[in-house]
Design an enzyme around this catalytic site. Sequence first.
Site, PDB file in Angstrom:
ATOM      1  N   TYR A  66       0.816  -1.218   0.000  1.00 59.19           N
ATOM      2  CA  TYR A  66       0.000   0.000   0.000  1.00 59.19           C
ATOM      3  C   TYR A  66       0.852   1.271   0.000  1.00 59.19           C
ATOM      4  O   TYR A  66       0.340   2.378   0.120  1.00 59.19           O
ATOM      5  CB  TYR A  66      -0.920  -0.021   1.232  1.00 59.19           C
ATOM      6  CG  TYR A  66      -2.151   0.845   1.138  1.00 59.19           C
ATOM      7  CD1 TYR A  66      -3.249   0.471   0.352  1.00 59.19           C
ATOM      8  CD2 TYR A  66      -2.237   2.043   1.845  1.00 59.19           C
ATOM      9  CE1 TYR A  66      -4.373   1.258   0.288  1.00 59.19           C
ATOM     10  CE2 TYR A  66      -3.383   2.836   1.787  1.00 59.19           C
ATOM     11  CZ  TYR A  66      -4.451   2.440   1.003  1.00 59.19           C
ATOM     12  OH  TYR A  66      -5.584   3.202   0.934  1.00 59.19           O
ATOM     13  N   LYS A 123      -2.050   9.522   0.385  1.00 55.36           N
ATOM     14  CA  LYS A 123      -3.086   9.905   1.340  1.00 55.36           C
ATOM     15  C   LYS A 123      -2.492  10.783   2.448  1.00 55.36           C
ATOM     16  O   LYS A 123      -3.172  11.668   2.984  1.00 55.36           O
ATOM     17  CB  LYS A 123      -3.750   8.663   1.943  1.00 55.36           C
ATOM     18  CG  LYS A 123      -4.512   7.818   0.922  1.00 55.36           C
ATOM     19  CD  LYS A 123      -5.650   8.575   0.273  1.00 55.36           C
ATOM     20  CE  LYS A 123      -6.539   7.672  -0.563  1.00 55.36           C
ATOM     21  NZ  LYS A 123      -7.616   8.421  -1.252  1.00 55.36           N
TER      22      LYS A 123
END
Lengths: 81, 258
Positions: free
Chosen positions: B151, B158
């Site tokens: 990720y 993010k």
Amino acid sequence: MTVEEQIREIIARITHVDKSLITREATFKDIKADSLDIVQTLVAVEEAFGIEIPDEEAQKFQNFGDFVSYVEGRVVQKERV
Amino acid sequence: MSFEGKLALVTGGGRGIGRAIALKLASQGADIVVNFFRRREAAEQTAEDIRALGVKAEVIRANVGDPAKVDEMFDTIGNKFGRLDILINNAASGVGRSVMDIDVKAWDWTMDINARACLLCAQRAARLMEGRGGKIVSLSSLGSFLVWPTYAIVGVSKGALETLTRYLAIELAPRGICVNAVAASFVETEALKFYFTEGLNQDNIPTTPAGRRVTPEDVANVVAFLCSEEAFMIRGQTIIIDGGSSICSPLFSFKKND
């Protein structure tokens, strides 16, 4: 340059695969393209031909031959409009 | 909570969390612009479902990772409506890779869509909110501070989004624009199934004190609150929606309900 030749050029540029490997029978899996290669190829082809290829349609392509035929069809459709 | 007479743009609004947010805002009276990039059928279906709620829906295709397409989208909104009240930066993409496998192409693709687009959309939205104020809510993820398998790029993007949210919140406050973000843990969507396929065993998901996994509607409820006047004094925050999982020590044992 034909539609097929243009698409082959785009795929080769994005995936860095030799054009001779991108035959009508070949698949993205055959040339080891990942999901990003595929979406970038679709976007580049859309921009080159001024068409839209929704994922729903792209998922039906069995090989590059299907991809080329779809784009050829859309180009003809666009010219009629 | 009413959004009657308001116009909201939900990027990536055709599916998953974006669709739930679009429907939630529409159910409270907002007209919705549903942005999509790859799935037209899903976006058209969401627009139809929005219209069934008695409000207006418009579908606009744009890759928010492409600045020219962002401009085209906002030009269309500006020409058609002349205003915007709510911007939901929801569109996201990402390439599942461990840090040693990340290349420039994957990095740029993810950052352009997940982080840069939030800035570009906020800049254009702020102009359409001129003189009337507005709300901007961006969708982050718990992966911005928890390390999840494969990720890395999305997590970094993010993190950038959350920092951008703080800057936007302060700098746009004088314009009457409230800016916040939400960060959810694993949400039941099609994208989650893809993530499991690519890099994670579903059984590894930590149990949630709240007893079930987060749904798109859970996220939509918080987003709608942040878009309401009741949330006026919340600025630049990232609200976590995870049923308590991120603060729960693994020493606790919870029954797995999902």
